[in-house]
Design a protein around this motif. Structure first.
Motif, PDB file in Angstrom:
ATOM      1  N   LYS A  23       0.834  -1.203   0.000  1.00 32.54           N
ATOM      2  CA  LYS A  23       0.000   0.000   0.000  1.00 32.54           C
ATOM      3  C   LYS A  23       0.870   1.255   0.000  1.00 32.54           C
ATOM      4  O   LYS A  23       1.867   1.334   0.710  1.00 32.54           O
ATOM      5  N   ILE A  25       0.600   5.432   0.517  1.00 34.10           N
ATOM      6  CA  ILE A  25      -0.339   6.474   0.939  1.00 34.10           C
ATOM      7  C   ILE A  25       0.164   7.869   0.537  1.00 34.10           C
ATOM      8  O   ILE A  25      -0.455   8.857   0.880  1.00 34.10           O
ATOM      9  N   ASP A  26       1.288   7.923  -0.192  1.00 33.72           N
ATOM     10  CA  ASP A  26       1.802   9.236  -0.601  1.00 33.72           C
ATOM     11  C   ASP A  26       1.717   9.386  -2.120  1.00 33.72           C
ATOM     12  O   ASP A  26       2.515   8.802  -2.849  1.00 33.72           O
ATOM     13  N   CYS A  32       7.345   6.898  -6.470  1.00 37.69           N
ATOM     14  CA  CYS A  32       6.203   5.975  -6.293  1.00 37.69           C
ATOM     15  C   CYS A  32       4.841   6.670  -6.267  1.00 37.69           C
ATOM     16  O   CYS A  32       3.815   5.988  -6.236  1.00 37.69           O
ATOM     17  N   GLU A  79      14.600   3.999  -4.245  1.00 37.08           N
ATOM     18  CA  GLU A  79      13.196   3.770  -3.910  1.00 37.08           C
ATOM     19  C   GLU A  79      12.935   2.302  -3.564  1.00 37.08           C
ATOM     20  O   GLU A  79      12.225   1.996  -2.598  1.00 37.08           O
ATOM     21  N   SER A  82      14.351   1.643  -0.265  1.00 32.73           N
ATOM     22  CA  SER A  82      13.537   2.311   0.760  1.00 32.73           C
ATOM     23  C   SER A  82      12.295   1.495   1.092  1.00 32.73           C
ATOM     24  O   SER A  82      11.954   1.298   2.262  1.00 32.73           O
ATOM     25  N   TRP A  83      11.602   1.026   0.053  1.00 31.15           N
ATOM     26  CA  TRP A  83      10.383   0.234   0.294  1.00 31.15           C
ATOM     27  C   TRP A  83      10.728  -1.078   0.992  1.00 31.15           C
ATOM     28  O   TRP A  83       9.993  -1.532   1.866  1.00 31.15           O
ATOM     29  N   ILE A  86      11.397  -0.187   4.616  1.00 31.71           N
ATOM     30  CA  ILE A  86      10.157   0.112   5.340  1.00 31.71           C
ATOM     31  C   ILE A  86       9.382  -1.178   5.617  1.00 31.71           C
ATOM     32  O   ILE A  86       8.999  -1.471   6.751  1.00 31.71           O
ATOM     33  N   PHE A  92      10.071   3.423   9.904  1.00 34.69           N
ATOM     34  CA  PHE A  92      10.206   4.579   9.023  1.00 34.69           C
ATOM     35  C   PHE A  92      11.697   4.684   8.684  1.00 34.69           C
ATOM     36  O   PHE A  92      12.540   4.263   9.484  1.00 34.69           O
ATOM     37  N   LEU A  94      15.194   6.723   6.523  1.00 35.39           N
ATOM     38  CA  LEU A  94      15.852   7.732   5.688  1.00 35.39           C
ATOM     39  C   LEU A  94      17.066   7.068   5.044  1.00 35.39           C
ATOM     40  O   LEU A  94      17.785   6.303   5.719  1.00 35.39           O
ATOM     41  N   GLN A  96      20.660   6.930   4.252  1.00 30.79           N
ATOM     42  CA  GLN A  96      21.820   7.610   4.846  1.00 30.79           C
ATOM     43  C   GLN A  96      22.990   7.654   3.861  1.00 30.79           C
ATOM     44  O   GLN A  96      23.665   8.668   3.735  1.00 30.79           O
ATOM     45  N   LEU A 150      16.869   3.684  10.474  1.00 31.77           N
ATOM     46  CA  LEU A 150      15.546   3.145  10.824  1.00 31.77           C
ATOM     47  C   LEU A 150      14.997   3.899  12.026  1.00 31.77           C
ATOM     48  O   LEU A 150      15.711   4.089  13.018  1.00 31.77           O
ATOM     49  N   ALA A 155      10.305   8.251  17.083  1.00 31.08           N
ATOM     50  CA  ALA A 155      11.560   8.908  16.685  1.00 31.08           C
ATOM     51  C   ALA A 155      11.355   9.677  15.378  1.00 31.08           C
ATOM     52  O   ALA A 155      11.877  10.786  15.211  1.00 31.08           O
ATOM     53  N   PHE A 156      10.558   9.105  14.459  1.00 34.75           N
ATOM     54  CA  PHE A 156      10.325   9.785  13.182  1.00 34.75           C
ATOM     55  C   PHE A 156       9.498  11.049  13.402  1.00 34.75           C
ATOM     56  O   PHE A 156       9.734  12.068  12.749  1.00 34.75           O
ATOM     57  N   MET A 170       0.313   6.811   7.718  1.00 30.20           N
ATOM     58  CA  MET A 170       1.382   5.850   7.450  1.00 30.20           C
ATOM     59  C   MET A 170       1.423   4.800   8.535  1.00 30.20           C
ATOM     60  O   MET A 170       1.525   3.609   8.274  1.00 30.20           O
TER      61      MET A 170
HETATM   62  C1  3VV Z   1       9.769   7.617   5.134  1.00 32.10           C
HETATM   63  C2  3VV Z   1       8.580   6.906   5.753  1.00 32.10           C
HETATM   64  C3  3VV Z   1       7.625   6.447   4.769  1.00 32.10           C
HETATM   65  C4  3VV Z   1       6.434   5.613   5.217  1.00 32.10           C
HETATM   66  C5  3VV Z   1       5.904   4.829   4.038  1.00 32.10           C
HETATM   67  C6  3VV Z   1       4.478   4.513   3.892  1.00 32.10           C
HETATM   68  C7  3VV Z   1       4.173   3.778   2.626  1.00 32.10           C
HETATM   69  C8  3VV Z   1       5.112   4.131   1.550  1.00 32.10           C
HETATM   70  C9  3VV Z   1       4.914   5.537   1.029  1.00 32.10           C
HETATM   71  C10 3VV Z   1       5.936   6.220   0.541  1.00 32.10           C
HETATM   72  C11 3VV Z   1       7.338   5.699   0.581  1.00 32.10           C
HETATM   73  C12 3VV Z   1       8.288   6.726   0.125  1.00 32.10           C
HETATM   74  C13 3VV Z   1       9.675   6.243   0.366  1.00 32.10           C
HETATM   75  C14 3VV Z   1      10.608   7.313  -0.120  1.00 32.10           C
HETATM   76  C15 3VV Z   1      11.915   7.084   0.499  1.00 32.10           C
HETATM   77  C16 3VV Z   1      12.946   7.905  -0.174  1.00 32.10           C
HETATM   78  C17 3VV Z   1      14.161   7.875   0.665  1.00 32.10           C
HETATM   79  C18 3VV Z   1      14.750   9.240   0.749  1.00 32.10           C
HETATM   80  O1  3VV Z   1      14.851   9.898  -0.224  1.00 32.10           O
HETATM   81  S1  3VV Z   1      15.230   9.835   2.258  1.00 32.10           S
HETATM   82  C19 3VV Z   1      15.861  11.444   1.816  1.00 32.10           C
HETATM   83  C20 3VV Z   1      17.336  11.435   1.697  1.00 32.10           C
HETATM   84  N1  3VV Z   1      17.961  11.204   2.968  1.00 32.10           N
HETATM   85  C21 3VV Z   1      17.979  12.164   3.926  1.00 32.10           C
HETATM   86  O2  3VV Z   1      17.471  13.255   3.794  1.00 32.10           O
HETATM   87  C22 3VV Z   1      18.710  11.822   5.197  1.00 32.10           C
HETATM   88  C23 3VV Z   1      19.477  13.024   5.713  1.00 32.10           C
HETATM   89  N2  3VV Z   1      20.339  12.602   6.815  1.00 32.10           N
HETATM   90  C24 3VV Z   1      19.948  12.658   8.103  1.00 32.10           C
HETATM   91  O3  3VV Z   1      18.857  13.108   8.425  1.00 32.10           O
HETATM   92  C25 3VV Z   1      20.921  12.146   9.112  1.00 32.10           C
HETATM   93  O4  3VV Z   1      22.186  11.971   8.498  1.00 32.10           O
HETATM   94  C26 3VV Z   1      20.503  10.779   9.731  1.00 32.10           C
HETATM   95  C27 3VV Z   1      19.239  10.936  10.565  1.00 32.10           C
HETATM   96  C28 3VV Z   1      20.277   9.702   8.654  1.00 32.10           C
HETATM   97  C29 3VV Z   1      21.606  10.295  10.644  1.00 32.10           C
HETATM   98  O5  3VV Z   1      21.868  11.339  11.507  1.00 32.10           O
HETATM   99  P1  3VV Z   1      23.354  11.605  12.032  1.00 32.10           P
HETATM  100  O6  3VV Z   1      24.316  11.391  10.927  1.00 32.10           O
HETATM  101  O7  3VV Z   1      23.384  12.950  12.713  1.00 32.10           O
HETATM  102  O8  3VV Z   1      23.541  10.406  13.019  1.00 32.10           O
HETATM  103  P2  3VV Z   1      23.569  10.365  14.572  1.00 32.10           P
HETATM  104  O9  3VV Z   1      24.726  11.206  15.058  1.00 32.10           O
HETATM  105  O10 3VV Z   1      23.570   8.890  14.830  1.00 32.10           O
HETATM  106  O11 3VV Z   1      22.184  11.009  15.090  1.00 32.10           O
HETATM  107  C30 3VV Z   1      22.060  12.285  15.645  1.00 32.10           C
HETATM  108  C31 3VV Z   1      20.684  12.399  16.296  1.00 32.10           C
HETATM  109  O12 3VV Z   1      19.654  12.201  15.292  1.00 32.10           O
HETATM  110  C32 3VV Z   1      18.604  11.362  15.826  1.00 32.10           C
HETATM  111  N3  3VV Z   1      18.622  10.096  15.115  1.00 32.10           N
HETATM  112  C33 3VV Z   1      19.434   9.735  14.098  1.00 32.10           C
HETATM  113  N4  3VV Z   1      19.151   8.535  13.648  1.00 32.10           N
HETATM  114  C34 3VV Z   1      18.142   8.084  14.395  1.00 32.10           C
HETATM  115  C35 3VV Z   1      17.394   6.869  14.395  1.00 32.10           C
HETATM  116  N5  3VV Z   1      17.646   5.890  13.493  1.00 32.10           N
HETATM  117  N6  3VV Z   1      16.405   6.732  15.293  1.00 32.10           N
HETATM  118  C36 3VV Z   1      16.147   7.716  16.193  1.00 32.10           C
HETATM  119  N7  3VV Z   1      16.812   8.911  16.241  1.00 32.10           N
HETATM  120  C37 3VV Z   1      17.798   9.063  15.347  1.00 32.10           C
HETATM  121  C38 3VV Z   1      18.908  11.199  17.269  1.00 32.10           C
HETATM  122  O13 3VV Z   1      18.365  12.311  17.966  1.00 32.10           O
HETATM  123  C39 3VV Z   1      20.432  11.309  17.318  1.00 32.10           C
HETATM  124  O14 3VV Z   1      20.895  11.651  18.541  1.00 32.10           O
HETATM  125  P3  3VV Z   1      21.355  10.458  19.569  1.00 32.10           P
HETATM  126  O15 3VV Z   1      22.368   9.594  18.838  1.00 32.10           O
HETATM  127  O16 3VV Z   1      20.133   9.673  19.948  1.00 32.10           O
HETATM  128  O17 3VV Z   1      21.954  11.203  20.720  1.00 32.10           O
END
Ligand code: 3VV
Length: 178
Positions: A23, A25-26, A32, A79, A82-83, A86, A92, A94, A96, A150, A155-156, A170
């Motif tokens: 499924k 939803i976006d 996608c 993509e 990513s799927w 997920i 959820f 991102l 990296q 992840l 967290a997300f 989602m």
């Molecule tokens: C998405 C959900 C969808 C649901 C789906 C439903 C159905 C499907 C529908 C539709 C699907 C669509 C699918 C599309 C997907 C496309 C994929 C993309 O294009 S993603 C875009 C490109 N990527 C970025 O923009 C990342 C940018 N980078 C970052 O944000 C950071 O580098 C990150 C989070 C990846 C890593 O962060 P750091 O390098 O600073 O790493 P650290 O130092 O370990 O973390 C610092 C703090 O950040 C939080 N944090 C980081 N990672 C975390 C985690 N995994 N969990 C919790 N908190 C986290 C915590 O607060 C952490 O602090 P503490 O370590 O806890 O003290």
């Protein structure tokens, strides 16, 4: 929608793995989203261990002459990973980091298949994903690996990337099939 069937032979026992539509939803996602007029309109299926999609890449996404642009192939691989991240980890995500190897040219307007899986659950907050794109002859044209961050729903939510109503939708539906 009738499920596609994938036949696996293991220890001489025939196992039928159902490929279930996932499924979405976006509607706006470039890769996608079914409502994005400029997008790839990818639809995904999973057998519980892998995720796959097939698509015909439109002509406006070319690089050289009739070849698909490498960045578009990278998007398709991202993509698909990513799927898989997920739906196979239930988190959820991102992207990296990711690495792409372009092995053979892909032509526009030709059907390609992409398949992805979780290669390694590195830690509770990280997974290594792999994906490959095959052309209509079955040749691997591009392959990728990527590290995915992840996130639990909580967290997300704290990352503040997605509006709350979308996050709720989602959370309720992302792990159910279409
Ligand atoms: C998405 C959900 C969808 C649901 C789906 C439903 C159905 C499907 C529908 C539709 C699907 C669509 C699918 C599309 C997907 C496309 C994929 C993309 O294009 S993603 C875009 C490109 N990527 C970025 O923009 C990342 C940018 N980078 C970052 O944000 C950071 O580098 C990150 C989070 C990846 C890593 O962060 P750091 O390098 O600073 O790493 P650290 O130092 O370990 O973390 C610092 C703090 O950040 C939080 N944090 C980081 N990672 C975390 C985690 N995994 N969990 C919790 N908190 C986290 C915590 O607060 C952490 O602090 P503490 O370590 O806890 O003290």
């Amino acid at each position: 929608m009738p499920a596609l069937k994938h036949w696996l032979y293991m220890k001489e026992v025939l196992i039928v793995a159902e490929w279930t539509a996932l499924k979405n939803i976006d509607p706006h996602c470039f890769a996608c989203g079914q409502g994005n007029a400029h997008g790839l309109h990818m639809r995904f299926f999973s057998d519980g261990e892998r995720v796959r999609s097939r698509l015909i890449i439109p002509g406006h996404l070319r690089g050289w002459h009739t070849l698909v642009h490498g960045g578009v192939l990278a998007t398709i691989l991202d993509e698909a990973m990513s799927w898989a991240a997920i739906h196979l980890t239930g988190r959820f995500i991102l992207t990296q980091e990711m690495t792409v190897r372009f092995k053979k040219p892909v032509r526009i307007e030709e059907e390609v298949r992409v398949e992805s899986c979780v290669a390694e659950r590195i830690s509770p907050r990280k997974a290594l994903l792999k994906a490959e794109i095959r052309n209509s002859s079955g040749d691997i044209c591009a392959e990728s690996s990527g590290v995915f961050a992840l996130f639990t729903a909580e967290a997300f939510t704290r990352m503040n990337l997605v509006p709350e109503n979308m996050l709720d939708a989602m959370n309720q539906s992302m792990w159910r099939s279409a």
